[in-house]
Scaffold this motif. Sequence first.
Motif, PDB file in Angstrom:
ATOM      1  N   GLY A 248       0.887  -1.160  -0.023  1.00  0.00           N
ATOM      2  CA  GLY A 248      -0.367  -0.012   0.370  1.00  0.00           C
ATOM      3  C   GLY A 248       0.969   1.665  -0.435  1.00  0.00           C
ATOM      4  O   GLY A 248       0.564   1.834  -1.011  1.00  0.00           O
ATOM      5  N   LEU A 249       1.834   0.923   0.232  1.00  0.00           N
ATOM      6  CA  LEU A 249       2.967   2.309   0.524  1.00  0.00           C
ATOM      7  C   LEU A 249       3.474   2.712  -1.021  1.00  0.00           C
ATOM      8  O   LEU A 249       3.635   3.713  -0.840  1.00  0.00           O
ATOM      9  N   THR A 250       3.249   1.698  -1.658  1.00  0.00           N
ATOM     10  CA  THR A 250       4.507   1.980  -2.656  1.00  0.00           C
ATOM     11  C   THR A 250       3.201   3.045  -3.634  1.00  0.00           C
ATOM     12  O   THR A 250       3.752   3.964  -4.159  1.00  0.00           O
ATOM     13  N   THR A 251       1.982   2.586  -3.366  1.00  0.00           N
ATOM     14  CA  THR A 251       1.430   3.990  -3.411  1.00  0.00           C
ATOM     15  C   THR A 251       0.588   4.885  -3.549  1.00  0.00           C
ATOM     16  O   THR A 251       1.200   5.901  -4.176  1.00  0.00           O
ATOM     17  N   PHE A 252       0.798   4.871  -2.203  1.00  0.00           N
ATOM     18  CA  PHE A 252       0.739   6.625  -1.833  1.00  0.00           C
ATOM     19  C   PHE A 252       2.296   7.476  -1.827  1.00  0.00           C
ATOM     20  O   PHE A 252       1.720   8.015  -1.916  1.00  0.00           O
ATOM     21  N   ALA A 253       3.405   6.523  -1.916  1.00  0.00           N
ATOM     22  CA  ALA A 253       4.452   7.259  -2.417  1.00  0.00           C
ATOM     23  C   ALA A 253       5.059   7.554  -3.487  1.00  0.00           C
ATOM     24  O   ALA A 253       5.799   8.947  -3.835  1.00  0.00           O
ATOM     25  N   ARG A 254       3.799   6.422  -4.443  1.00  0.00           N
ATOM     26  CA  ARG A 254       4.209   6.892  -5.893  1.00  0.00           C
ATOM     27  C   ARG A 254       3.668   8.106  -5.886  1.00  0.00           C
ATOM     28  O   ARG A 254       4.124   9.102  -7.683  1.00  0.00           O
ATOM     29  N   PHE A 255       2.235   9.036  -5.165  1.00  0.00           N
ATOM     30  CA  PHE A 255       2.217  10.138  -5.569  1.00  0.00           C
ATOM     31  C   PHE A 255       2.899  11.064  -5.586  1.00  0.00           C
ATOM     32  O   PHE A 255       2.556  11.996  -5.797  1.00  0.00           O
ATOM     33  N   SER A 256       3.915  11.218  -4.889  1.00  0.00           N
ATOM     34  CA  SER A 256       4.992  12.239  -4.493  1.00  0.00           C
ATOM     35  C   SER A 256       6.141  12.390  -5.469  1.00  0.00           C
ATOM     36  O   SER A 256       6.495  13.829  -5.234  1.00  0.00           O
ATOM     37  N   VAL A 257       6.115  11.532  -6.084  1.00  0.00           N
ATOM     38  CA  VAL A 257       6.762  11.623  -7.456  1.00  0.00           C
ATOM     39  C   VAL A 257       6.309  10.871  -8.341  1.00  0.00           C
ATOM     40  O   VAL A 257       6.993  11.192  -9.930  1.00  0.00           O
ATOM     41  N   MET A 258       4.697  11.045  -8.752  1.00  0.00           N
ATOM     42  CA  MET A 258       4.422  10.618  -9.469  1.00  0.00           C
ATOM     43  C   MET A 258       4.068  11.149 -11.346  1.00  0.00           C
ATOM     44  O   MET A 258       4.553  10.295 -12.370  1.00  0.00           O
ATOM     45  N   HIS A 259       5.030  12.462 -11.438  1.00  0.00           N
ATOM     46  CA  HIS A 259       5.270  12.922 -12.820  1.00  0.00           C
ATOM     47  C   HIS A 259       7.148  12.664 -13.147  1.00  0.00           C
ATOM     48  O   HIS A 259       7.415  14.175 -13.756  1.00  0.00           O
ATOM     49  N   GLY A 260       7.386  12.312 -12.061  1.00  0.00           N
ATOM     50  CA  GLY A 260       8.872  12.489 -12.661  1.00  0.00           C
ATOM     51  C   GLY A 260       9.594  13.706 -11.063  1.00  0.00           C
ATOM     52  O   GLY A 260      10.886  13.082 -10.927  1.00  0.00           O
ATOM     53  N   LYS A 261       9.302  14.473 -10.485  1.00  0.00           N
ATOM     54  CA  LYS A 261       9.704  15.239  -9.510  1.00  0.00           C
ATOM     55  C   LYS A 261       9.500  14.872  -8.272  1.00  0.00           C
ATOM     56  O   LYS A 261       7.653  15.018  -8.266  1.00  0.00           O
ATOM     57  N   ALA A 262       9.888  14.923  -6.923  1.00  0.00           N
ATOM     58  CA  ALA A 262       9.182  14.845  -5.999  1.00  0.00           C
ATOM     59  C   ALA A 262       8.839  15.783  -5.608  1.00  0.00           C
ATOM     60  O   ALA A 262       9.266  16.804  -5.689  1.00  0.00           O
ATOM     61  N   ASN A 263       7.671  15.662  -4.849  1.00  0.00           N
ATOM     62  CA  ASN A 263       6.755  17.176  -4.230  1.00  0.00           C
ATOM     63  C   ASN A 263       7.308  17.334  -2.321  1.00  0.00           C
ATOM     64  O   ASN A 263       7.975  15.877  -2.481  1.00  0.00           O
ATOM     65  N   ASP A 270      15.496  10.234   0.405  1.00  0.00           N
ATOM     66  CA  ASP A 270      14.096  10.370  -0.274  1.00  0.00           C
ATOM     67  C   ASP A 270      13.470  10.427  -1.622  1.00  0.00           C
ATOM     68  O   ASP A 270      13.049   9.599  -2.557  1.00  0.00           O
ATOM     69  N   ARG A 271      14.669  11.394  -2.088  1.00  0.00           N
ATOM     70  CA  ARG A 271      14.494  11.718  -3.419  1.00  0.00           C
ATOM     71  C   ARG A 271      14.580  10.658  -4.395  1.00  0.00           C
ATOM     72  O   ARG A 271      13.849  10.381  -5.652  1.00  0.00           O
ATOM     73  N   GLU A 272      16.132   9.771  -4.644  1.00  0.00           N
ATOM     74  CA  GLU A 272      16.063   8.739  -5.027  1.00  0.00           C
ATOM     75  C   GLU A 272      15.270   7.505  -4.425  1.00  0.00           C
ATOM     76  O   GLU A 272      14.742   6.731  -5.661  1.00  0.00           O
ATOM     77  N   GLN A 273      14.922   7.285  -3.390  1.00  0.00           N
ATOM     78  CA  GLN A 273      13.837   6.108  -3.139  1.00  0.00           C
ATOM     79  C   GLN A 273      12.132   6.097  -4.000  1.00  0.00           C
ATOM     80  O   GLN A 273      12.557   5.505  -4.354  1.00  0.00           O
ATOM     81  N   LEU A 274      12.023   7.581  -4.129  1.00  0.00           N
ATOM     82  CA  LEU A 274      10.750   7.669  -4.730  1.00  0.00           C
ATOM     83  C   LEU A 274      11.132   7.712  -6.152  1.00  0.00           C
ATOM     84  O   LEU A 274      10.219   7.003  -6.868  1.00  0.00           O
ATOM     85  N   GLU A 275      12.368   8.150  -6.833  1.00  0.00           N
ATOM     86  CA  GLU A 275      12.610   8.320  -8.726  1.00  0.00           C
ATOM     87  C   GLU A 275      12.953   6.371  -8.861  1.00  0.00           C
ATOM     88  O   GLU A 275      12.481   6.216  -9.572  1.00  0.00           O
ATOM     89  N   THR A 276      13.526   5.702  -8.224  1.00  0.00           N
ATOM     90  CA  THR A 276      13.542   4.070  -8.167  1.00  0.00           C
ATOM     91  C   THR A 276      11.876   3.706  -8.118  1.00  0.00           C
ATOM     92  O   THR A 276      11.742   2.687  -8.460  1.00  0.00           O
ATOM     93  N   LEU A 277      11.620   4.121  -7.330  1.00  0.00           N
ATOM     94  CA  LEU A 277      10.015   3.583  -6.530  1.00  0.00           C
ATOM     95  C   LEU A 277       8.940   3.733  -8.378  1.00  0.00           C
ATOM     96  O   LEU A 277       8.619   2.543  -8.508  1.00  0.00           O
ATOM     97  N   VAL A 278       9.347   4.805  -8.362  1.00  0.00           N
ATOM     98  CA  VAL A 278       8.500   5.083  -9.785  1.00  0.00           C
ATOM     99  C   VAL A 278       8.722   4.333 -10.989  1.00  0.00           C
ATOM    100  O   VAL A 278       8.076   3.700 -11.878  1.00  0.00           O
ATOM    101  N   THR A 279       9.998   4.180 -11.439  1.00  0.00           N
ATOM    102  CA  THR A 279      10.644   3.591 -12.541  1.00  0.00           C
ATOM    103  C   THR A 279      10.550   2.439 -12.389  1.00  0.00           C
ATOM    104  O   THR A 279      10.315   1.377 -13.494  1.00  0.00           O
TER     105      THR A 279
END
Length: 359
Positions: A248-263, A270-279
């Motif tokens: 479930g966390l992957t879904t919510f965390a992905r919202f913060s980097v949905m379009h490539g840039k972390a909000n 954490d930015r690296e973590q989010l970018e790894t998640l979305v790719t």
Amino acid sequence: MQLWTTQVASARGAARTAQETEAAGWDGLLVVDSQNLSGDPYVSLALAAVATKRIGLGTGVTNSVTRHAAATATAITSVDRISNGRAVLGIGRGDSALAHLGRAPARLKQFERYLVQLQAYLAGDSVPFGEIDIPPEFAPPMSELHLHDAPPDSRIGWIAEGVKKGNAKVPVEVAASGPKVIAMSALHAERVMFTVGADVERLQWGIELARKTRRDAGLDPDAIAFGAYINMGCHTDIEKARGLVRGGLTTFARFSVMHGKANGPVSARDREQLETLVTNYDMKQHTRADSRQAGTLADDFVDRFAVVGSPERCVERLKSLAALGLDKVAISGGTRGASAEDAAVNRDLVAKHVLPGMH
């Protein structure tokens, strides 16, 4: 702070799930609206309404694309009538519901226009025909019918009559992670529901942005409520607690980097973590604990962005969120692919220790 639980929409299981939710001590139940992955949310909520007496009921969340605003207003107000005023309308720009139609989340202009129209319908007001997003190639203007008389605009009469009689309007709460949607929801919703994780710094950022937006618009910054969608895994074994929330966390965390840039405020790690998640995100494995994307989340990331650990630890984290000014959290527990045994332990601990510890 109210504690709500989020579940899938299932007509056959709706009444039982709602009764169990009420008996466990939750304040409310939200069901997802994702037509390719679950049942109809409003059917489920209606069945839940007649099976319960106390808990709030709502969508967590619907979107601005798959239903016209008039249809959404009618559906949720119907649930509100059945439940004697217990309904809430949770909405976002869309994720899995649109992905399974081959689309990305709604564009910001469309989403804001939809929120304005939705609020008008729910308040019993009218929406001009010219502002309704139905392409003429789908359905031509009514003027082509050469009628003797016709409605001058779009209005839901029975909702309007209810408002005149004193029925409260169904509140709208917007799931928001990026600055533009947070600002938009601060202007057009009764509650902003942040989807930025359980990290206090990120939640503070969202609250401050929403308040500033209202002040800048000449609105009372205190005349809006704040809440959050949170992933929580309660277990005495921290590894098992983390395993419950990863999907479930992957879904919510992905919202913060949905379009490539972390909000929002985010460290380089954490930015690296989010970018790894979305790719690595596989929509075919959406929310699953055993998915490719779930395996990308580091333990320290899970510990900060979710609420995990013993009942005492979970209560401590939740109280820190209440101290920020949140009056509601919508909690997702174990998802598909997680251990059924661990999920059962989680439900038991939450009902016996976490919910009483917060009330």
